[in-house]
Write a protein that holds these residues in place. Structure first.
Motif, PDB file in Angstrom:
ATOM      1  N   LEU A   1       0.805  -1.225   0.000  1.00 42.41           N
ATOM      2  CA  LEU A   1       0.000   0.000   0.000  1.00 42.41           C
ATOM      3  C   LEU A   1       0.838   1.276   0.000  1.00 42.41           C
ATOM      4  CD1 LEU A   1      -3.090  -0.878   2.208  1.00 42.41           C
ATOM      5  CD2 LEU A   1      -3.035  -0.315  -0.223  1.00 42.41           C
ATOM      6  N   PRO A   2       1.852   1.381   0.882  1.00 40.06           N
ATOM      7  CA  PRO A   2       2.647   2.616   0.813  1.00 40.06           C
ATOM      8  C   PRO A   2       3.373   2.784  -0.523  1.00 40.06           C
ATOM      9  CG  PRO A   2       3.035   1.508   2.898  1.00 40.06           C
ATOM     10  CD  PRO A   2       2.225   0.578   2.046  1.00 40.06           C
ATOM     11  N   GLN A   3       3.725   1.693  -1.185  1.00 35.53           N
ATOM     12  CA  GLN A   3       4.470   1.789  -2.444  1.00 35.53           C
ATOM     13  C   GLN A   3       3.592   2.243  -3.613  1.00 35.53           C
ATOM     14  OE1 GLN A   3       7.734   1.606  -2.730  1.00 35.53           O
ATOM     15  NE2 GLN A   3       7.905   1.198  -0.545  1.00 35.53           N
ATOM     16  N   VAL A   4       2.300   1.918  -3.561  1.00 33.12           N
ATOM     17  CA  VAL A   4       1.430   2.254  -4.696  1.00 33.12           C
ATOM     18  C   VAL A   4       0.617   3.525  -4.459  1.00 33.12           C
ATOM     19  CG1 VAL A   4       1.266  -0.136  -5.471  1.00 33.12           C
ATOM     20  CG2 VAL A   4      -0.474   0.768  -3.919  1.00 33.12           C
ATOM     21  N   THR A   5       0.849   4.194  -3.341  1.00 31.47           N
ATOM     22  CA  THR A   5       0.141   5.439  -3.070  1.00 31.47           C
ATOM     23  C   THR A   5       1.135   6.591  -3.022  1.00 31.47           C
ATOM     24  OG1 THR A   5       0.315   5.051  -0.685  1.00 31.47           O
ATOM     25  CG2 THR A   5      -1.709   4.305  -1.757  1.00 31.47           C
ATOM     26  N   SER A   6       0.604   7.790  -3.030  1.00 32.81           N
ATOM     27  CA  SER A   6       1.477   8.966  -2.954  1.00 32.81           C
ATOM     28  C   SER A   6       0.735  10.084  -2.242  1.00 32.81           C
ATOM     29  CB  SER A   6       1.914   9.402  -4.352  1.00 32.81           C
ATOM     30  OG  SER A   6       0.774   9.771  -5.109  1.00 32.81           O
ATOM     31  N   GLY A   7       1.485  11.111  -1.916  1.00 31.14           N
ATOM     32  CA  GLY A   7       0.903  12.300  -1.297  1.00 31.14           C
ATOM     33  C   GLY A   7       0.290  12.017   0.061  1.00 31.14           C
ATOM     34  N   ASN A   8      -0.862  12.657   0.305  1.00 29.77           N
ATOM     35  CA  ASN A   8      -1.530  12.516   1.599  1.00 29.77           C
ATOM     36  C   ASN A   8      -2.064  11.112   1.841  1.00 29.77           C
ATOM     37  OD1 ASN A   8      -1.049  15.054   2.627  1.00 29.77           O
ATOM     38  ND2 ASN A   8      -2.868  15.937   1.671  1.00 29.77           N
ATOM     39  N   VAL A   9      -2.398  10.386   0.777  1.00 23.71           N
ATOM     40  CA  VAL A   9      -2.867   9.005   0.947  1.00 23.71           C
ATOM     41  C   VAL A   9      -1.728   8.150   1.501  1.00 23.71           C
ATOM     42  CG1 VAL A   9      -3.748   6.958  -0.236  1.00 23.71           C
ATOM     43  CG2 VAL A   9      -4.610   9.220  -0.857  1.00 23.71           C
ATOM     44  N   ARG A  10      -0.554   8.328   0.955  1.00 24.25           N
ATOM     45  CA  ARG A  10       0.616   7.576   1.446  1.00 24.25           C
ATOM     46  C   ARG A  10       0.938   7.954   2.888  1.00 24.25           C
ATOM     47  NH1 ARG A  10       6.058   6.058  -1.732  1.00 24.25           N
ATOM     48  NH2 ARG A  10       7.201   5.217   0.028  1.00 24.25           N
ATOM     49  N   LEU A  11       0.836   9.226   3.206  1.00 28.50           N
ATOM     50  CA  LEU A  11       1.051   9.704   4.563  1.00 28.50           C
ATOM     51  C   LEU A  11       0.050   9.048   5.523  1.00 28.50           C
ATOM     52  CD1 LEU A  11       2.757  11.939   6.121  1.00 28.50           C
ATOM     53  CD2 LEU A  11       0.679  13.316   5.948  1.00 28.50           C
ATOM     54  N   THR A  12      -1.208   8.975   5.124  1.00 31.92           N
ATOM     55  CA  THR A  12      -2.259   8.373   5.946  1.00 31.92           C
ATOM     56  C   THR A  12      -2.034   6.872   6.117  1.00 31.92           C
ATOM     57  OG1 THR A  12      -3.810  10.048   5.168  1.00 31.92           O
ATOM     58  CG2 THR A  12      -4.759   8.082   6.175  1.00 31.92           C
ATOM     59  N   VAL A  13      -1.677   6.197   5.035  1.00 31.20           N
ATOM     60  CA  VAL A  13      -1.419   4.752   5.106  1.00 31.20           C
ATOM     61  C   VAL A  13      -0.247   4.477   6.043  1.00 31.20           C
ATOM     62  CG1 VAL A  13      -0.583   2.760   3.761  1.00 31.20           C
ATOM     63  CG2 VAL A  13      -2.430   4.187   2.868  1.00 31.20           C
ATOM     64  N   ASN A  14       0.835   5.219   5.898  1.00 35.83           N
ATOM     65  CA  ASN A  14       1.990   5.030   6.770  1.00 35.83           C
ATOM     66  C   ASN A  14       1.635   5.312   8.232  1.00 35.83           C
ATOM     67  OD1 ASN A  14       4.188   4.067   5.196  1.00 35.83           O
ATOM     68  ND2 ASN A  14       4.381   6.071   4.249  1.00 35.83           N
ATOM     69  N   ALA A  15       0.845   6.354   8.475  1.00 35.96           N
ATOM     70  CA  ALA A  15       0.428   6.668   9.843  1.00 35.96           C
ATOM     71  C   ALA A  15      -0.427   5.538  10.412  1.00 35.96           C
ATOM     72  CB  ALA A  15      -0.329   7.994   9.877  1.00 35.96           C
ATOM     73  N   ALA A  16      -1.310   4.981   9.606  1.00 33.57           N
ATOM     74  CA  ALA A  16      -2.159   3.872  10.065  1.00 33.57           C
ATOM     75  C   ALA A  16      -1.325   2.641  10.405  1.00 33.57           C
ATOM     76  CB  ALA A  16      -3.205   3.531   8.996  1.00 33.57           C
ATOM     77  N   ILE A  17      -0.308   2.361   9.598  1.00 33.35           N
ATOM     78  CA  ILE A  17       0.577   1.224   9.865  1.00 33.35           C
ATOM     79  C   ILE A  17       1.308   1.425  11.199  1.00 33.35           C
ATOM     80  CG2 ILE A  17       2.692   0.064   9.101  1.00 33.35           C
ATOM     81  CD1 ILE A  17       1.692   0.597   6.186  1.00 33.35           C
ATOM     82  N   ILE A  18       1.856   2.602  11.384  1.00 35.00           N
ATOM     83  CA  ILE A  18       2.586   2.900  12.622  1.00 35.00           C
ATOM     84  C   ILE A  18       1.643   2.809  13.823  1.00 35.00           C
ATOM     85  CG2 ILE A  18       3.865   4.666  13.890  1.00 35.00           C
ATOM     86  CD1 ILE A  18       4.811   5.707  11.103  1.00 35.00           C
ATOM     87  N   LEU A  19       0.444   3.358  13.691  1.00 31.71           N
ATOM     88  CA  LEU A  19      -0.510   3.312  14.800  1.00 31.71           C
ATOM     89  C   LEU A  19      -0.959   1.894  15.108  1.00 31.71           C
ATOM     90  CD1 LEU A  19      -2.602   6.530  14.066  1.00 31.71           C
ATOM     91  CD2 LEU A  19      -0.984   6.146  15.946  1.00 31.71           C
ATOM     92  N   ALA A  20      -1.088   1.039  14.095  1.00 28.81           N
ATOM     93  CA  ALA A  20      -1.457  -0.362  14.336  1.00 28.81           C
ATOM     94  C   ALA A  20      -0.358  -1.072  15.128  1.00 28.81           C
ATOM     95  CB  ALA A  20      -1.709  -1.079  13.011  1.00 28.81           C
ATOM     96  N   ILE A  21       0.893  -0.849  14.757  1.00 30.79           N
ATOM     97  CA  ILE A  21       2.021  -1.452  15.475  1.00 30.79           C
ATOM     98  C   ILE A  21       2.071  -0.917  16.902  1.00 30.79           C
ATOM     99  CG2 ILE A  21       4.537  -1.647  15.572  1.00 30.79           C
ATOM    100  CD1 ILE A  21       4.474  -1.413  12.456  1.00 30.79           C
ATOM    101  N   ALA A  22       1.889   0.390  17.067  1.00 31.12           N
ATOM    102  CA  ALA A  22       1.926   1.007  18.398  1.00 31.12           C
ATOM    103  C   ALA A  22       0.793   0.487  19.282  1.00 31.12           C
ATOM    104  CB  ALA A  22       1.851   2.526  18.273  1.00 31.12           C
ATOM    105  N   THR A  23      -0.382   0.305  18.704  1.00 29.63           N
ATOM    106  CA  THR A  23      -1.519  -0.218  19.462  1.00 29.63           C
ATOM    107  C   THR A  23      -1.239  -1.635  19.939  1.00 29.63           C
ATOM    108  OG1 THR A  23      -3.046   1.176  18.209  1.00 29.63           O
ATOM    109  CG2 THR A  23      -3.996  -0.721  19.354  1.00 29.63           C
ATOM    110  N   PHE A  24      -0.699  -2.473  19.059  1.00 33.11           N
ATOM    111  CA  PHE A  24      -0.340  -3.840  19.455  1.00 33.11           C
ATOM    112  C   PHE A  24       0.696  -3.818  20.573  1.00 33.11           C
ATOM    113  CE2 PHE A  24       2.324  -7.601  19.250  1.00 33.11           C
ATOM    114  CZ  PHE A  24       1.382  -8.613  19.312  1.00 33.11           C
TER     115      PHE A  24
END
Length: 174
Positions: free
Chosen positions: A75-98
């Motif tokens: 997902l981060p590789q096929v997106t750009s701009g704010n969508v990529r920023l949001t996807v990366n933030a969601a990934i980090i937040l999922a890891i942090a939540t776990f």
């Protein structure tokens, strides 16, 4: 924050290296005592098992902090701009939540329960809570790295799996 991260990296690296060296020595002694002396050591068998737990958990945290952890980054590789920023933030937040819920909260509960029952290991007679404390300790390290990743993401657009020179996500003003 960079100085703190370097300190966390150094401490993890030293603990992992020391634990791994002792683990290797235990395994070598175990093989030698079993096959040459024909009298296997129960102490080194148990110590190696516990050290393996610590090396695996701390190694996972350290690897995440070095941005070398195994990841499916489609997902981060096929997106750009704010969508990529949001996807990366969601990934980090999922890891942090776990890390926060399972490893820290659940790990502390496990350690407390184990210590309160007085459970000890058979050969070394160590309180098992000392072995299990690797879980919340690793969770704290993972959570710390996630917070630094979030700060880095919003400051520079660099996602958790982006290496130097990788195209970055759009910044907050994109």
């Amino acid at each position: 924050m960079n100085t703190i991260t370097k300190g966390v990296d150094l401490v993890l690296r030293l603990v992992i290296t020391f634990a791994f060296a002792v683990l290797v020595a235990c395994v070598i002694w175990q093989v030698f005592s079993r096959y040459v002396l024909e009298s296997p050591s129960t102490v080194t068998d148990e110590m190696a098992r516990f050290l393996f737990i610590w090396v695996a958990l701390l190694g996972g945290a350290y690897t995440l902090g070095q941005r070398r952890h195994l990841a499916i980054d489609l997902l981060p590789q096929v997106t750009s701009g704010n969508v990529r920023l949001t996807v990366n933030a969601a990934i980090i937040l999922a890891i942090a939540t776990f890390a926060a819920l399972v490893m820290i909260y659940g790990g502390v509960d496990l350690v407390n329960r184990t210590l309160s029952t007085g459970q000890v290991s058979p050969a070394l007679r160590l309180p098992m809570g000392l072995v299990y404390i690797a879980i919340p300790f690793s969770g704290i390290c993972i959570l710390y790295y996630c917070l630094t990743f979030l700060a880095d993401l919003f400051r520079s657009g660099r996602g958790p799996n982006d290496q130097e020179g990788t195209p970055k996500a759009g910044g907050p003003l994109d």
